[in-house]
Structure formats: structure tokens, C-alpha cells
Design an enzyme around this catalytic site. Structure first.
Site: not given
Ligand code: 6V0
Length: 332
Positions: A105, A165, A168
Site C-alpha cells: 500500500r 461508508d 452503506r
């Protein structure tokens, strides 16, 4: 020669009109979902698209222009040249390098840092009064990068953060209770991703705080259900990516809702990535992470003074430390 003849006695001067211009950088799955949602909702008078892939850029522009007869009138332009973005009111950045198999990452972040170093300074120079809305991942750290590279005041640089988020989360709670997601108030804050924090105390439906209601009803097991729902939120992106290869529609609507709030000065509250220094005991650096923020034409107008439990505040500080550790490795 004009198509129309002026009416008798009309002034030849038209009043200077206020044009709302949005630039979308990166015409991949996410950039295009955002552009098309903005178009269908008539949020901008002009959309300028930018990408490095010339053919894809022109193809996407033409494809959207061909829908003009079915859409609110919006000028759509596309160019690899940043001059085309001049005078933007809002610049949405979705350009990003894709993770190569086996790549860490941090390495991906270094590549995106190099990409942002090329993209942010010319955008800031062409639109010195604009507001940056960063979407590329990792969104919190890249929002910090955009803030540093632009030299803008912190209220004019934000990341889409946990707005998605939270959406959701609201969908899953509504689905569980068989409600309309728009009636569910619920916030996820902190890092967009694995260390995000669900604010249990903030969840309410039609003005009824869910947890105290459930506790009165002694339905303690429901708390576990809510925790499972939060876990599902964290896993959502991975699930969608494993099934269709990328996420696009929900982030498109999520970012378009932020664009509308900002450009129409709606002053509504969204959990977005902002400079979080000084909030909830976050110190020791300048981390960007999501907090419920009031947004309007001047960008981030302020952060809601939300009451966190000690556990939530601790989780938020852990989230901040994770982000600060990554920021420290960037060398900017
Ligand atoms: P994609 O489909 O690979 O599109 C990326 C686009 O960026 C491509 O069209 C590239 O050509 C373009 N690009 C690359 N370099 C440059 C450059 N220097 N200048 C201009 N354009 C460039 O990716 P996708 O659209 O699926 O995702 C874009 C980014 O959004 C990624 O970083 C995702 O991780 C991130 N997302 C963030 C979300 C959030 O909630 N914040 C949600 C979904 C995806």
C-alpha cells in the site's frame, strides 16, 4: 450571425451570468459515475473532464454529450490541458494509480503522491479560489497531500472520506429494520476503510435514538447486530470489488451529493475527511480523517460538536495515529 433575432427594444448586453463549473480529474469508473450523476441532477452549468488517456477522455466526453437531449443543459468539455479547468468552483480528483499484484500500500501511495505532485499544482493555479474534493485512495492521506501541495486554506480541501461508508451503514440499518435509508441518521467517522469508527450513540430513526430505545426494550442482542452491520460496511468495498472489479455507483451518488451541498450552499452535515487536528483529543500532527462537517459554498464551514463515548474517542485517536504514521513516511 445569431440564430435568433433580438426583440424590439432589447438591450444588447446580457447580465453577466454566474456559471457553476466542476472539474473531474480521472475519467475511470469512479470519475465517470460522478460526472454522470452530477449531469443527471443538474448540479453544474459546465463540467470539465481531465485525464492522461486521450482516447478514453474524448470517448467519454462524446458519449456524455450525445445524451444532451435528455439532460439539463450542461457544457461538457475534456482536455489533457489544465487550461480547460480554469475558473472551476469545485475540483473533484479521482485520478489514481492502480495497485499492481503484490505491491504494498505504501508503494502505491508513493506512486499516487508522484501523480498528485503533477496534478494538484496546475489545478490550484488555474482555479485559485476553488474547493478540492479528493476521492482517490487512500483518500485521507491523499487529501492531506492535496492540502499541502495546493497551499489552500484547510476549509477548501476535503476528502469524500466516510460519506460513502455512512451511506452503506444507513442502507444496511434500514434494510435490517425495513425502513427508508433517508430516515436513518447514522455516522461512520475516522479513516475511510479498515479502522473506521461507527458512532453508535448517533444512530436515530425519525428522531428516536436507536440504542436507548433498544436498551429500554432490553434487546441487547441488537447491539451485536449493529456491530455486525458495521463489520459488513467495512467489508462492502472489498465485496463489490471482488464481484464487479471496482465500485462506482454509490461513490458517484455520494460525491454528487457533496457537490450539490457545496455549490448550492446547502449547509448540510456530511461525514467527510477534514483537517482533524484539535478535535476529540487528536494531536501530534495534522491528520485528515472524517468527522461530521457542515458544508457550504466556503467548503468546510465547521465540525459538529458530536458527543463521543470514551471508547469511540479512543478508536478515533487510533485511526488518527494510523493515518499520521503513513503521512510521516511521505516526506512532504
Ligand atoms: P480507474 O478506472 O483506474 O481510473 C483512474 C483514472 O485516472 C484513469 O482513467 C487514468 O487514466 C486516470 N489517471 C491516471 N493518471 C492520471 C493523471 N496524472 N492525470 C489525470 N488522470 C490520470 O480507477 P477508478 O475510477 O475505479 O478509481 C479511481 C480512484 O478512486 C482510485 O484511487 C480508487 O481507489 C478511488 N475510490 C475511492 C472511493 C472513496 O470512497 N474515496 C471509492 C471508490 C474508489
Amino acid at each position: 450571425q445569431s440564430f435568433f433575432k433580438p426583440i424590439q427594444g432589447a438591450s444588447p448586453q446580457s447580465p453577466t451570468s454566474q456559471i457553476t463549473k466542476i472539474t473531474v480529474v480521472g475519467v475511470g469508473n469512479v470519475g465517470m459515475a460522478i460526472a454522470q450523476t452530477i449531469l443527471t441532477q443538474g448540479i453544474a452549468d459546465e463540467i470539465a473532464l481531465v485525464d492522461v488517456n486521450v482516447d478514453k477522455l474524448r470517448g467519454e466526453m462524446l458519449d456524455l454529450q450525445h445524451a444532451a437531449a435528455f439532460l439539463p443543459r450542461t457544457k461538457i468539455s475534456a482536455s489533457i490541458d489544465y487550461s480547460n479547468t480554469t475558473g472551476s468552483d469545485l475540483v473533484i480528483v479521482t485520478a489514481g494509480a492502480r495497485q499492481i499484484t503484490g505491491e504494498s500500500r505504501l508503494n502505491l501511495l508513493q506512486r499516487n503522491l508522484a501523480l498528485f505532485s503533477k496534478v494538484i499544482p496546475p489545478l490550484a493555479a488555474k482555479s485559485p479560489d476553488t474547493i478540492f474534493l479528493i476521492v482517490s485512495n487512500p483518500v485521507d492521506v491523499l487529501t492531506y497531500v492535496a492540502w499541502k501541495l495546493s497551499g489552500f486554506p484547510s476549509n477548501r480541501v476535503m476528502g469524500s472520506g466516510t460519506n460513502l461508508d455512512s451511506s452503506r451503514f444507513r442502507f444496511l440499518i434500514a434494510d435490517h429494520l425495513d425502513l427508508n435509508a433517508q430516515d436513518v441518521q447514522a455516522y461512520i467517522v475516522g479513516e475511510h476503510g479498515d479502522s473506521s469508527v461507527a458512532l453508535w450513540s448517533s444512530i436515530s430513526v425519525g428522531g428516536v435514538p436507536i440504542l436507548s430505545f433498544l436498551e429500554r426494550q432490553q434487546i441487547a442482542y441488537e447491539k451485536q447486530t449493529l456491530e455486525k452491520i458495521h463489520k459488513k460496511v467495512v467489508e462492502s468495498a472489498y465485496e463489490v470489488i471482488s464481484l464487479k472489479g471496482y465500485t462506482s455507483w454509490a461513490i458517484g451518488y455520494s460525491v454528487a451529493s457533496l457537490a450539490r451541498t457545496i455549490l448550492r450552499d446547502q449547509r448540510s452535515i456530511h461525514p467527510v475527511s477534514v483537517l482533524a487536528k484539535g478535535f476529540h483529543g487528536i494531536d501530534g500532527g495534522e491528520p485528515f480523517l472524517s468527522l461530521p462537517a457542515q458544508l457550504g459554498r466556503n467548503g468546510v464551514l465547521g465540525v459538529t460538536n458530536v458527543n463521543l463515548t470514551e471508547e469511540e474517542a479512543t478508536q478515533l485517536r487510533v485511526s488518527a495515529r494510523t493515518i499520521l504514521e503513513v503521512q510521516a513516511q511521505l516526506g512532504i
